[in-house]
Design a protein around this motif. Sequence first.
Motif, PDB file in Angstrom:
ATOM      1  N   THR B  69       0.834  -1.208   0.000  1.00 26.27           N
ATOM      2  CA  THR B  69       0.000   0.000   0.000  1.00 26.27           C
ATOM      3  C   THR B  69       0.864   1.253   0.000  1.00 26.27           C
ATOM      4  O   THR B  69       0.626   2.186  -0.771  1.00 26.27           O
ATOM      5  CB  THR B  69      -0.921  -0.004   1.230  1.00 26.27           C
ATOM      6  OG1 THR B  69      -1.689  -1.206   1.211  1.00 26.27           O
ATOM      7  CG2 THR B  69      -1.847   1.183   1.234  1.00 26.27           C
ATOM      8  N   ILE B 188      -6.670   1.557  -3.149  1.00 27.60           N
ATOM      9  CA  ILE B 188      -7.248   1.952  -1.861  1.00 27.60           C
ATOM     10  C   ILE B 188      -8.452   1.064  -1.555  1.00 27.60           C
ATOM     11  O   ILE B 188      -8.613   0.579  -0.440  1.00 27.60           O
ATOM     12  CB  ILE B 188      -7.678   3.436  -1.887  1.00 27.60           C
ATOM     13  CG1 ILE B 188      -6.463   4.347  -2.001  1.00 27.60           C
ATOM     14  CG2 ILE B 188      -8.479   3.795  -0.640  1.00 27.60           C
ATOM     15  CD1 ILE B 188      -6.815   5.773  -2.381  1.00 27.60           C
ATOM     16  N   PHE B 189      -9.279   0.833  -2.582  1.00 30.00           N
ATOM     17  CA  PHE B 189     -10.477   0.020  -2.357  1.00 30.00           C
ATOM     18  C   PHE B 189     -10.130  -1.460  -2.209  1.00 30.00           C
ATOM     19  O   PHE B 189     -10.794  -2.175  -1.454  1.00 30.00           O
ATOM     20  CB  PHE B 189     -11.496   0.254  -3.483  1.00 30.00           C
ATOM     21  CG  PHE B 189     -12.190   1.576  -3.342  1.00 30.00           C
ATOM     22  CD1 PHE B 189     -13.155   1.758  -2.366  1.00 30.00           C
ATOM     23  CD2 PHE B 189     -11.837   2.654  -4.134  1.00 30.00           C
ATOM     24  CE1 PHE B 189     -13.777   2.985  -2.201  1.00 30.00           C
ATOM     25  CE2 PHE B 189     -12.449   3.888  -3.980  1.00 30.00           C
ATOM     26  CZ  PHE B 189     -13.420   4.050  -3.009  1.00 30.00           C
ATOM     27  N   PHE B 191      -7.261  -2.555  -0.896  1.00 32.44           N
ATOM     28  CA  PHE B 191      -6.668  -2.584   0.442  1.00 32.44           C
ATOM     29  C   PHE B 191      -7.762  -2.635   1.511  1.00 32.44           C
ATOM     30  O   PHE B 191      -7.712  -3.442   2.438  1.00 32.44           O
ATOM     31  CB  PHE B 191      -5.790  -1.338   0.626  1.00 32.44           C
ATOM     32  CG  PHE B 191      -5.308  -1.109   2.037  1.00 32.44           C
ATOM     33  CD1 PHE B 191      -4.382  -1.958   2.606  1.00 32.44           C
ATOM     34  CD2 PHE B 191      -5.775  -0.029   2.779  1.00 32.44           C
ATOM     35  CE1 PHE B 191      -3.934  -1.747   3.906  1.00 32.44           C
ATOM     36  CE2 PHE B 191      -5.327   0.192   4.076  1.00 32.44           C
ATOM     37  CZ  PHE B 191      -4.408  -0.678   4.633  1.00 32.44           C
ATOM     38  N   THR B 192      -8.783  -1.782   1.338  1.00 32.97           N
ATOM     39  CA  THR B 192      -9.834  -1.701   2.352  1.00 32.97           C
ATOM     40  C   THR B 192     -10.782  -2.888   2.288  1.00 32.97           C
ATOM     41  O   THR B 192     -10.957  -3.610   3.271  1.00 32.97           O
ATOM     42  CB  THR B 192     -10.637  -0.396   2.167  1.00 32.97           C
ATOM     43  OG1 THR B 192      -9.725   0.694   2.145  1.00 32.97           O
ATOM     44  CG2 THR B 192     -11.632  -0.208   3.292  1.00 32.97           C
ATOM     45  N   SER B 193     -11.385  -3.114   1.105  1.00 31.94           N
ATOM     46  CA  SER B 193     -12.480  -4.086   1.066  1.00 31.94           C
ATOM     47  C   SER B 193     -11.968  -5.520   0.957  1.00 31.94           C
ATOM     48  O   SER B 193     -12.661  -6.443   1.365  1.00 31.94           O
ATOM     49  CB  SER B 193     -13.449  -3.759  -0.073  1.00 31.94           C
ATOM     50  OG  SER B 193     -12.787  -3.829  -1.303  1.00 31.94           O
ATOM     51  N   LEU B 196      -8.260  -5.454   4.467  1.00 31.14           N
ATOM     52  CA  LEU B 196      -8.677  -5.107   5.836  1.00 31.14           C
ATOM     53  C   LEU B 196      -9.908  -5.895   6.251  1.00 31.14           C
ATOM     54  O   LEU B 196      -9.923  -6.524   7.314  1.00 31.14           O
ATOM     55  CB  LEU B 196      -8.925  -3.597   5.934  1.00 31.14           C
ATOM     56  CG  LEU B 196      -7.683  -2.706   5.893  1.00 31.14           C
ATOM     57  CD1 LEU B 196      -8.054  -1.259   6.156  1.00 31.14           C
ATOM     58  CD2 LEU B 196      -6.636  -3.158   6.900  1.00 31.14           C
ATOM     59  N   ILE B 197     -10.942  -5.906   5.393  1.00 27.67           N
ATOM     60  CA  ILE B 197     -12.157  -6.640   5.764  1.00 27.67           C
ATOM     61  C   ILE B 197     -11.853  -8.133   5.840  1.00 27.67           C
ATOM     62  O   ILE B 197     -12.351  -8.835   6.726  1.00 27.67           O
ATOM     63  CB  ILE B 197     -13.311  -6.309   4.776  1.00 27.67           C
ATOM     64  CG1 ILE B 197     -13.708  -4.845   4.945  1.00 27.67           C
ATOM     65  CG2 ILE B 197     -14.513  -7.222   5.015  1.00 27.67           C
ATOM     66  CD1 ILE B 197     -14.832  -4.366   4.062  1.00 27.67           C
ATOM     67  N   MET B 199      -9.170  -9.475   6.885  1.00 27.70           N
ATOM     68  CA  MET B 199      -8.477  -9.771   8.142  1.00 27.70           C
ATOM     69  C   MET B 199      -9.396  -9.579   9.347  1.00 27.70           C
ATOM     70  O   MET B 199      -9.142 -10.122  10.412  1.00 27.70           O
ATOM     71  CB  MET B 199      -7.231  -8.875   8.285  1.00 27.70           C
ATOM     72  CG  MET B 199      -6.097  -9.321   7.371  1.00 27.70           C
ATOM     73  SD  MET B 199      -4.544  -8.461   7.669  1.00 27.70           S
ATOM     74  CE  MET B 199      -4.787  -6.937   6.789  1.00 27.70           C
TER      75      MET B 199
END
Lengths: 124, 201
Positions: B69, B188-189, B191-193, B196-197, B199
Amino acid sequence: MAGHTGRFPVKHVIGFILSIALTLLALWAALGSDLPTVWIIVSIMALAIIQAGIQLFMFMHMIESESHNGHVPWNMIFHGLVLAAIVVAGSLFTMYSGHGSGGDHDGDMKHEQQQEQHEGHTEH
Amino acid sequence: MSAHELKSGPLEYRSSQGRMNILGFWIFLAAEIVLFSTLFATYAVLFGRTANAPTPGELFEPSTVLVMTFLLLISSFTCGIAVHEMRRGSVKGLITWLIITLVLGLGFLGFEIYEFIHYTHEGVTLQSSAYWSSFFILTGTHGLHVTLGIGWAILLLIQLAKRGLTPVTSRKVFIISLYWHFLDVIWIFIFTSVYLIGMVV
């Protein structure tokens, strides 16, 4: 738009620092905080949208008077974003509605899969 | 939109051809938003359908994802600085920052390839389950875009070294900078969706 012609790219540095801060905040919200899972998902998605906005408006020169504002097709981008929202939200709605709540659904699926495999074995 | 040639302002906006090309590229990016939305929708629908393969929570490593990232985030920043240098009229600054951007992009790609190989060793491939198919297609499509962007930028660097800054080359640099920033927006999306989600849940 002083940042474009000046020596120091103020706008880019601010956008960069904000992006790093938002990334770390999202990481902390996901892995370090004790928020309920639903709130984690909602908050990190909101952070992602803010960060995307920073990229678009602070890095991608979307608003620039030098081009007489004729270089960005706002209607097309809006159209693309609306389609994207419909595709993602619509797919989730279609695939998950009618199966009860999402949490139970996962369990159901695993159960169903196991059952199918079990049935498969007995047939042989 | 005014069709006449502009006498001042950034080189890439001076000809109406340049402005039209940039407008056209934004239309392409709008189409790319829709392309990636279909992949995100597939991923979201198939989330959790890992069958007998390991779950994302077991495989995702926060450190690797964070390095990827930041590599892409910093490369998006250096790409912005490259355009800033171009608008100051500095070919040398432009080429330097563009090369830094490329090196960071290659670093990102290296980590992504390492990640995929690592997952394969853990027994997860494109064929493992519906979930992992959608994962590899989504992240792989993004990785393919980065690869294409690197090849494109290398060709552009050769042209810049030969021709210097003209309305044509500066328009091309401006367009690839839009492409590169856009790839960071998509990441970014992801990485986030995805990470992160993946994990958290």
